[in-house]
Scaffold this motif. Structure first.
Motif, short mmCIF file in Angstrom:
data_model
loop_
_atom_site.label_atom_id
_atom_site.label_comp_id
_atom_site.label_asym_id
_atom_site.label_seq_id
_atom_site.Cartn_x
_atom_site.Cartn_y
_atom_site.Cartn_z
N LEU A 1 -30.93 -19.25 14.52
CA LEU A 1 -31.85 -20.16 13.85
C LEU A 1 -32.40 -21.13 14.88
CD1 LEU A 1 -30.32 -21.30 10.43
CD2 LEU A 1 -32.21 -19.72 10.84
N LEU A 2 -33.72 -21.30 14.91
CA LEU A 2 -34.37 -22.17 15.89
C LEU A 2 -34.95 -23.40 15.19
CD1 LEU A 2 -36.43 -19.38 17.69
CD2 LEU A 2 -34.22 -20.29 18.41
N PHE A 3 -34.57 -24.57 15.68
CA PHE A 3 -35.11 -25.84 15.18
C PHE A 3 -35.64 -26.65 16.35
CE2 PHE A 3 -32.63 -25.03 11.40
CZ PHE A 3 -33.29 -25.72 10.39
N ALA A 4 -36.61 -27.51 16.07
CA ALA A 4 -36.97 -28.53 17.04
C ALA A 4 -35.83 -29.54 17.09
CB ALA A 4 -38.27 -29.22 16.65
N GLU A 5 -35.62 -30.13 18.27
CA GLU A 5 -34.63 -31.21 18.39
C GLU A 5 -35.09 -32.37 17.53
OE1 GLU A 5 -31.58 -32.89 18.68
OE2 GLU A 5 -31.53 -31.35 20.25
N ASP A 6 -34.32 -32.66 16.48
CA ASP A 6 -34.77 -33.61 15.47
C ASP A 6 -33.55 -34.24 14.81
OD1 ASP A 6 -37.22 -34.37 13.51
OD2 ASP A 6 -35.44 -33.91 12.31
N ARG A 7 -33.55 -35.57 14.64
CA ARG A 7 -32.39 -36.25 14.08
C ARG A 7 -32.12 -35.84 12.64
NH1 ARG A 7 -33.59 -42.43 15.53
NH2 ARG A 7 -35.69 -41.65 15.11
N THR A 8 -33.20 -35.64 11.87
CA THR A 8 -33.01 -35.24 10.47
C THR A 8 -32.37 -33.86 10.39
OG1 THR A 8 -34.91 -36.57 9.76
CG2 THR A 8 -34.17 -34.80 8.28
N ALA A 9 -32.89 -32.92 11.17
CA ALA A 9 -32.32 -31.57 11.18
C ALA A 9 -30.88 -31.59 11.65
CB ALA A 9 -33.15 -30.66 12.07
N ARG A 10 -30.58 -32.43 12.61
CA ARG A 10 -29.21 -32.57 13.10
C ARG A 10 -28.30 -33.13 12.01
NH1 ARG A 10 -27.20 -30.58 18.12
NH2 ARG A 10 -28.82 -30.75 19.71
N ARG A 11 -28.79 -34.12 11.25
CA ARG A 11 -27.97 -34.71 10.19
C ARG A 11 -27.63 -33.69 9.12
NH1 ARG A 11 -31.18 -39.47 10.86
NH2 ARG A 11 -32.55 -38.81 9.16
N VAL A 12 -28.61 -32.87 8.75
CA VAL A 12 -28.36 -31.84 7.74
C VAL A 12 -27.33 -30.84 8.27
CG1 VAL A 12 -29.37 -29.95 6.43
CG2 VAL A 12 -30.63 -32.10 6.68
N ALA A 13 -27.48 -30.44 9.53
CA ALA A 13 -26.53 -29.51 10.12
C ALA A 13 -25.12 -30.09 10.13
CB ALA A 13 -26.97 -29.14 11.53
N ALA A 14 -25.02 -31.39 10.42
CA ALA A 14 -23.71 -32.04 10.43
C ALA A 14 -23.11 -32.11 9.03
CB ALA A 14 -23.83 -33.44 11.02
N ARG A 15 -23.97 -32.33 8.04
CA ARG A 15 -23.49 -32.43 6.66
C ARG A 15 -22.91 -31.10 6.18
NH1 ARG A 15 -28.22 -33.68 3.04
NH2 ARG A 15 -28.40 -35.37 4.57
N PHE A 16 -23.48 -29.99 6.66
CA PHE A 16 -23.00 -28.67 6.24
C PHE A 16 -22.31 -27.96 7.41
CE2 PHE A 16 -26.52 -29.73 3.44
CZ PHE A 16 -25.95 -29.50 2.19
N SER A 17 -21.62 -28.73 8.22
CA SER A 17 -21.03 -28.18 9.44
C SER A 17 -19.99 -27.10 9.18
CB SER A 17 -20.42 -29.31 10.28
OG SER A 17 -19.39 -29.97 9.55
#
Length: 213
Positions: A146-162
């Motif tokens: 899965l490819l994402f732009a480096e982004d704080r929101t995307a990172r937060r979601v990823a952390a929430r569903f780690s």
């Protein structure tokens, strides 16, 4: 037709009362007809769908650039229709000498994680056949990323569903780059691309300047 949707859902949609239903329920209804329901939003007088498409394209472009630095052949928007499964692969890369391919799914925003992982799994499963049709060989090693732009929101979601993501997509940027250098075995990963974030911010700045005249 034997539909999986409850009768009250069918009746609501056919009577023009779909506003009472969730988008997930509406999408499941249209999947029965091999169709897709989409929600179009407008933001600051511009079509948000076009903005998301632009971000998506930037992520694909950044991913292609990264992969090519390791000497891989690449293709984008590779369509497929196999065993009733249809779709397109945002980014596909191949290194025949290593008998390896990479499947990249670009995401500008998180949606349903379950559905995203399911679609990625389908593409990874079909990768050998699609690779043969696209690059002329059947790989022994497949990476699905899965490819994402480096982004704080995307990172937060990823952390929430780690817990879910670490199990389904354990590899991260460093692991993926290592695999690209020396592909061995299958890999599943989540890759935040800094270049894609930079491109996106540049586009957003230009858009703000245009709006402000």
């Amino acid at each position: 037709m034997d539909m999986r949707c409850p009768r009250h859902v069918v009746q609501a949609i056919e009577a023009g009362r779909a506003g009472r239903l969730t988008l997930d329920v509406i999408q499941r209804y249209f999947e029965e007809f091999d169709a897709r329901a989409r929600l179009t939003l407008w933001w600051n007088g511009a079509d948000l769908d076009r903005l998301l498409d632009s971000r998506h394209a930037g992520i694909v472009e950044a991913g292609l650039g990264e992969v090519r630095t390791y000497g891989w052949k690449t293709a984008s928007e590779v369509t497929f229709s196999e065993f009733g499964e249809r779709g397109s692969i945002d980014l596909m890369a191949a290194k025949e000498a290593a008998s390896a391919v990479l499947i990249g799914e670009a995401k500008s925003e998180w949606g349903s994680i379950e559905e995203t992982l399911r679609r990625l799994d389908v593409k990874a499963r079909l990768a050998p056949k699609i690779a043969f049709q696209t690059f002329g060989f059947r790989p022994r090693a497949v990476a699905a990323v899965l490819l994402f732009a480096e982004d704080r929101t995307a990172r937060r979601v990823a952390a929430r569903f780690s817990t879910t993501l670490d199990s389904a997509l354990p590899a991260r940027g460093r692991d993926i780059r290592r695999w690209l250098r020396e592909p061995a075995g299958n890999l599943r990963g989540l890759w935040f691309l800094t270049d894609a974030a930079d491109d996106r911010h540049a586009r957003d700045k230009k858009a703000r300047r245009r709006r402000n005249g």
